[in-house]
Design a protein around this motif. Structure first.
Motif, PDB file in Angstrom:
ATOM      1  N   CYS A  41       0.842  -1.199   0.000  1.00  0.00           N
ATOM      2  CA  CYS A  41       0.000   0.000   0.000  1.00  0.00           C
ATOM      3  C   CYS A  41       0.877   1.249   0.000  1.00  0.00           C
ATOM      4  O   CYS A  41       1.888   1.321   0.715  1.00  0.00           O
ATOM      5  CB  CYS A  41      -0.904  -0.015   1.234  1.00  0.00           C
ATOM      6  N   HIS A  79       0.154   4.013   1.196  1.00  0.00           N
ATOM      7  CA  HIS A  79      -0.024   4.852   2.385  1.00  0.00           C
ATOM      8  C   HIS A  79       1.109   4.545   3.368  1.00  0.00           C
ATOM      9  O   HIS A  79       2.085   5.282   3.429  1.00  0.00           O
ATOM     10  CB  HIS A  79      -1.412   4.601   3.019  1.00  0.00           C
ATOM     11  N   LEU A  80       1.014   3.440   4.089  1.00  0.00           N
ATOM     12  CA  LEU A  80       2.052   3.116   5.074  1.00  0.00           C
ATOM     13  C   LEU A  80       2.636   1.720   4.875  1.00  0.00           C
ATOM     14  O   LEU A  80       3.311   1.200   5.763  1.00  0.00           O
ATOM     15  CB  LEU A  80       1.494   3.260   6.494  1.00  0.00           C
ATOM     16  N   CYS A 105       1.209  -1.451   4.186  1.00  0.00           N
ATOM     17  CA  CYS A 105       0.572  -2.754   4.420  1.00  0.00           C
ATOM     18  C   CYS A 105       0.378  -3.479   3.086  1.00  0.00           C
ATOM     19  O   CYS A 105       0.404  -2.863   2.023  1.00  0.00           O
ATOM     20  CB  CYS A 105      -0.791  -2.563   5.098  1.00  0.00           C
ATOM     21  N   CYS A 163      -6.755  -2.185   1.107  1.00  0.00           N
ATOM     22  CA  CYS A 163      -5.728  -2.277   2.143  1.00  0.00           C
ATOM     23  C   CYS A 163      -6.407  -2.569   3.481  1.00  0.00           C
ATOM     24  O   CYS A 163      -7.347  -1.861   3.875  1.00  0.00           O
ATOM     25  CB  CYS A 163      -4.941  -0.973   2.220  1.00  0.00           C
ATOM     26  N   HIS A 167      -5.856   0.783   6.695  1.00  0.00           N
ATOM     27  CA  HIS A 167      -6.624   2.031   6.852  1.00  0.00           C
ATOM     28  C   HIS A 167      -7.641   2.204   5.737  1.00  0.00           C
ATOM     29  O   HIS A 167      -8.146   3.305   5.515  1.00  0.00           O
ATOM     30  CB  HIS A 167      -5.682   3.240   6.893  1.00  0.00           C
ATOM     31  N   SER A 177      -7.568   1.998   2.330  1.00  0.00           N
ATOM     32  CA  SER A 177      -7.348   2.521   0.970  1.00  0.00           C
ATOM     33  C   SER A 177      -7.818   1.503  -0.057  1.00  0.00           C
ATOM     34  O   SER A 177      -7.713   0.288   0.151  1.00  0.00           O
ATOM     35  CB  SER A 177      -5.862   2.824   0.744  1.00  0.00           C
TER      36      SER A 177
HETATM   37  S1  FES Z   1      -1.306   1.352   4.999  1.00  0.00           S
HETATM   38 FE1  FES Z   1      -2.810   1.048   3.531  1.00  0.00          FE
HETATM   39  S2  FES Z   1      -4.278   2.508   3.977  1.00  0.00           S
HETATM   40 FE2  FES Z   1      -2.751   2.831   5.443  1.00  0.00          FE
END
Ligand code: FES
Length: 203
Positions: free
Chosen positions: A127, A129-130, A132, A145, A148, A150
């Protein structure tokens, strides 16, 4: 052939007395030139050891070939995923131009293989974002994801949640035998997809 003894007078004035001062007796040929003999012995010794090592090396090579037959070795980050024919599909492209998302590599190697009518590419399952690992939902034709929330379209473009950009792609290539290779150590962001040719064109 032996040389006759040399006879010399005992007294230069007395020519009637003589002595035998020596006889030159030829030595056997083997004793005539010791350095040559040693040289030959050393030469034979070296040749013998050389032959022994050659036999040992040949045996070792054959043993290695037996246990490790001729195969192409790739770096640990490069995975052979099959051939283009393995990703054929008769399905129609979805709303995002994707015919097939193959998710069997996600568990072990963390990527998806995506097939469009004229291209195939490898989407990194991380992902944006962070980091995952996203999952593929074939019934919804989206990636989600679990961390969070996404969401990404089948071509990897983000459309919901905090992810700031599309899923990245991994380097994909064809080897000389027509096998598809994915290198998980080479990651391209969306801006690089075209410039770095992060896909294989299907003719
Ligand atoms: S790590 Fe995927 S939405 Fe935050």
């Amino acid at each position: 052939m032996s040389q006759p003894p040399v006879i010399t007078p005992l007294d230069e004035q007395d020519t009637t007395s003589f002595q035998i001062v020596g006889s030159r007796k030829e030595r056997p040929a083997s004793e005539q030139n010791p350095s040559r003999r040693e040289f030959l012995q050393k030469g034979l010794s070296i040749a013998g050891w050389g032959a022994l090592f050659a036999c040992a090396a040949g045996g070792t090579y054959q043993t290695v070939r037996f246990f490790f037959p001729s195969v192409v070795f790739h770096p640990p980050s490069v995975f052979q995923i099959g051939r283009l024919e393995d990703f054929l599909s008769t399905g129609q492209p979805d709303a995002h131009g994707v015919i097939l998302v193959e998710d069997r590599f996600k568990q072990e190697h963390r990527f998806f293989v995506v097939r469009e009518p004229a291209r195939i590419y490898a989407l990194f399952a991380r992902c944006t974002h962070l980091g995952c690992t996203v999952n593929w939902f074939s019934n919804l034709r989206i990636f989600k994801c679990p961390c969070h929330g996404s969401e990404f379209h089948s071509d990897g473009r983000e459309f919901a949640g905090p992810a700031p950009r599309p899923l990245d792609r991994l380097k994909i290539s064809l080897d000389t035998e027509g096998n598809l290779l994915v290198d998980t150590s080479v990651v391209y962001t969306a801006q690089e997809f075209e410039a770095k040719k992060a896909y294989i064109e299907i003719g």
